[in-house]
Scaffold this active site. Structure first.
Site, PDB file in Angstrom:
ATOM      1  N   GLU A 103       0.814  -1.219   0.000  1.00 51.79           N
ATOM      2  CA  GLU A 103       0.000   0.000   0.000  1.00 51.79           C
ATOM      3  C   GLU A 103       0.846   1.266   0.000  1.00 51.79           C
ATOM      4  OE1 GLU A 103      -2.268  -1.515   3.342  1.00 51.79           O
ATOM      5  OE2 GLU A 103      -4.101  -1.127   2.223  1.00 51.79           O
ATOM      6  N   GLU A 123      -3.887  -9.528   3.941  1.00 55.22           N
ATOM      7  CA  GLU A 123      -4.676  -9.171   5.120  1.00 55.22           C
ATOM      8  C   GLU A 123      -5.813 -10.154   5.393  1.00 55.22           C
ATOM      9  OE1 GLU A 123      -3.380  -7.177   2.978  1.00 55.22           O
ATOM     10  OE2 GLU A 123      -2.857  -5.235   3.829  1.00 55.22           O
TER      11      GLU A 123
END
Ligand code: T1G
Ligand code: NAD
Length: 653
Positions: A103, A123
């Site tokens: 990210e 995640e």
């Protein structure tokens, strides 16, 4: 040291140096936040290169922070600050860029990478969704279809694929920072690209999105995160970037505090701790170069395949040519099946089977560093094998048994150097199941034990040390689980209700369906053997079924009936008639109550196992259940569940 700064030719090189995986912990975020401001203000700086120290870029946010409230600066805000910086930032990636590590690169103007780089948003394997813009920026960079795979299906992109999709602007060679410097100087000659968050995203095809939603929900099997990750991506497409970011963060924070996420984090750390037991530190394992496997049946073939998958040469020994041919053919079939599934090329499948030497007799084992016995579950047969091994193998070779139930001390009796003997209890299919119960005897040398743990690491297994008892850890808890399920059955609760409750909790199958698949006769023969030794073993409902010829799917019926060629369990009037004398009048029990009863029984057996020193810590028991017996990973394990139930009682809710 968390973040280093070096200036070279008007370029600021910012290196995240936070071993072991350069996680984006609070100290790193604070330093990067401050640097983003300073470097923007510094007239001598034209651009910023962001990279990681050591073999990888960034392994993600710091998972150890997840049990605490978020400490500022939050990652989304930091990434927005980088994206809005006056000076362009370039992500320079080697090794992995995972989760927040991926990210943060999306906030950069450019991304360059070496050939070994890999990108993923894992995640959902932790019960959460990307929480720093991954679901919002990725579709804007690589398109919706591939973004869905990365965001909600744990798809990993290698460097070449990342370039192809536009995630990476250029593949470079080491030295990475030199390459980054050259890239930046070149890039500064051209207009800078639009920040990712402001790029348009292609219109979504509703049919493809619905197909993805159905696929991801099926694969999730009740886990919350994967469908919610896709929903967060979709929300941003429909409501714009800013709303999408706010929604993503809200869903991330909610999941971060969920019991599922707590369970998955618990297992993440437990699995890593299991590979490095404290009392093995400083003990050097023996070098394992060549491994012998005695017995080419179900287990021997699986163990040989697991060894070959770890690139260890194997000598497979059988008692006669026919059995050897059968074993070698079964082993080749394992690799051919993997090839057909796309996991192996033809050449690789051939290479793996090619390094297996088949032999009848034990002479071929003379040069093996480790020999694993997987012959019939019969003490006299095993003892005869080890008598030969003791005669033929090197005195320093590690000798292991794969026995499920026999006391390893009885098998090792009479061995020269009993200190080199150990139990290595693999689970079927051994090339797939990750659990390895390691069962030392009191004579087992520490180096031999360390060698077993090192072997587990090389085989990508989860090792759990077990003391010696009937069934070690896993089979002992399985027996307690099944016994408690049969108590409920005797109380009038139907097998179908019990199985449905355990499937609803997340098991692939309930206890009765599982027995029908594995065969009721295995445990029946175990009980009969105990009875023939004079032990008092009460008749069980399963005994009634086996005595009536109902051994499970293999006889067309056990607890359930099965239509020919169909594995779908059907209620059985015949089984009900046979079991009636042992059952109270039918009663209905809520699924939660059934689950609670069976989990409590497993946890009670786990407590006894801990009290007896058969297992060292509760997490070992949970690792056994999750990696050997299909306990749903998102539930953490019976001991994890029991500790949460105890906390709820304590908190009065
Ligand atoms: N945070 C904290 N500790 C971590 C960690 C992490 N992200 N990753 C690894 N460790 C520890 C691990 O516990 C072990 O500790 C040591 O590092 C070595 O790990 C905002 C919220 C990076 C591929 O899920 O996949 O970003 O046992 O044995 O084999 O959206 O670690 O030595 O004390 O696994 O070389 C997403 C998890 C986080 C990646 C390296 N990231 N890590 O493998 O070493 S959530 C992940 C891995 C997130 C954002 C969200 C692997 C690795 P100890 P290791 P390895
Ligand atoms: P199996 O019957 O499938 O295979 C045993 C093999 O050993 C046969 O191929 C046989 O020919 C061979 N053999 C017998 N005597 C031999 C000798 N003297 N020398 C060389 N080979 C010989 O049995 P299996 O299911 O593979 O189980 C093997 C061992 O693994 C048993 O101790 C069992 O308890 C244990 N185990 C089995 C499972 C399972 O699910 N099947 C799981 C874990 C452990």
């Amino acid at each position: 040291m968390t973040v280093k700064l070096e200036r070279r030719n008007g370029i600021a090189v910012v290196t995240i140096d936070n071993p072991p995986v350069n996680a984006l912990g609070r100290a790193v975020r604070e330093k990067l936040w401050a640097l983003a401001g300073e470097l923007d203000e510094d007239p001598s700086v034209r651009a910023v290169v962001l990279t990681g120290a050591g073999k990888l870029f960034v392994g993600g946010a710091d998972i150890t922070e997840f049990d605490r409230p978020v400490e500022p600066p939050g990652l989304p805000e930091l990434i927005a600050r980088i994206e809005a910086a006056a000076k362009p930032w370039v992500g320079a990636i080697r090794g992995v860029a995972l989760g927040g590590g991926l990210e943060i690169t999306l906030g950069c103007c450019f991304r360059i990478a070496t050939a070994d780089a890999r990108f993923a948003l894992p995640e959902t394997t932790l019960g959460i969704i990307p929480g720093a813009g991954g679901t919002q920026r990725l579709p804007r960079l690589i398109g919706i279809d591939h973004a869905i795979g990365v965001v909600a299906e744990n798809l990993t992109l290698d460097a070449a694929h990342a370039v192809e999709l536009g995630l990476v602007d250029r593949l470079v060679d080491e030295p990475l920072v030199d390459a980054a410097e050259a890239f930046v100087l070149e890039a500064l000659e051209r207009p800078l690209p639009e920040p990712v968050s402001r790029r348009p995203v292609a219109a979504v095809d509703p049919a493809r999105l619905q197909e993805a939603e159905a696929r991801i929900r099926r694969a999730a099997r009740g886990a919350a995160a994967p469908p919610l990750a896709l929903a967060a991506l979709r929300f941003g497409l429909e409501h714009g970037f800013a709303s999408g970011m706010a929604n993503e963060r809200a869903v991330f924070l909610k999941l971060r505090a969920s019991p599922e996420a707590a369970a998955l984090r618990y297992l993440f750390f437990a699995e890593r701790a299991a590979l490095r037991p404290a009392d093995m530190r400083g003990i050097t394992p023996f070098a394992i170069g060549r491994v012998g496997v005695v017995g080419g049946g179900t287990m021997g073939v699986g163990i040989a395949a697991a060894l070959r998958n770890a690139n260890l040469p194997v000598v497979l020994v059988e008692r006669d040519e026919t059995s050897l041919a059968r074993g070698m053919a079964a082993l080749a079939a394992v690799f051919q099946a993997a090839r057909k599934k796309g996991g192996l090329s033809e050449a690789e499948a051939e290479r793996r089977i090619g390094a297996v030497t088949g032999a009848v007799g034990y002479a071929a084992l003379a040069e093996c560093d480790l020999v694993i016995e997987a012959v019939f579950e019969d003490l006299s047969v095993k003892r005869a094998v080890f008598a030969e091994l003791g005669r033929i193998c090197r005195r320093d070779a590690v000798l292991a048994t794969n026995t499920s139930y026999i006391d390893p001390r009885l098998i090792a009796a009479g061995l020269p150097e009993p200190g080199r003997f150990i139990g290595l209890h693999f689970f079927s299919p051994a090339q797939v199941m990750k659990l390895l119960e390691i069962v030392p005897t009191p004579a087992t040398r520490p180096e031999v034990l360390a060698t077993a743990f090192d072997l587990a690491r090389r085989l990508a297994k989860i090792p759990v040390r077990s003391g010696i008892c009937d069934g070690f850890i896993g089979n002992r808890i399985l027996r307690r689980y099944r016994t408690e399920a049969e108590v409920l059955l005797r109380d009038g609760v139907s097998a179908a209700a019990i199985d449905a409750a355990m499937r609803g909790f997340g098991f692939a199958m309930g206890p009765f369906e599982m027995q029908d698949m594995a065969g009721l006769d295995i445990s029946f023969l175990y009980r009969e053997a105990a009875r023939s030794r004079g032990e008092t073993v009460p008749e069980t409902p399963g005994d009634l079924l086996v005595r009536a010829g109902r051994k499970g799917q293999k006889t067309g019926g056990g607890w359930y009936d099965y239509a020919p060629g169909d594995r779908t369990p059907q209620p059985s009037a015949e089984a009900a008639r046979i079991l009636a004398p042992m059952q109270a009048p039918p009663q209905t029990l809520a699924p939660e109550a059934i689950v609670e009863r069976l989990l409590a029984a497993m946890a009670a057996e786990g407590q006894a196992i801990l009290a007896e020193g058969i297992a060292a810590i509760p997490t070992d028991i949970d690792l056994v259940e999750v990696h050997g017996y299909g306990f749903p990973r998102r539930r953490g394990g019976p001991m994890f569940q029991a500790s949460r139930a105890a906390n709820r009682t304590q908190d009065g809710n």
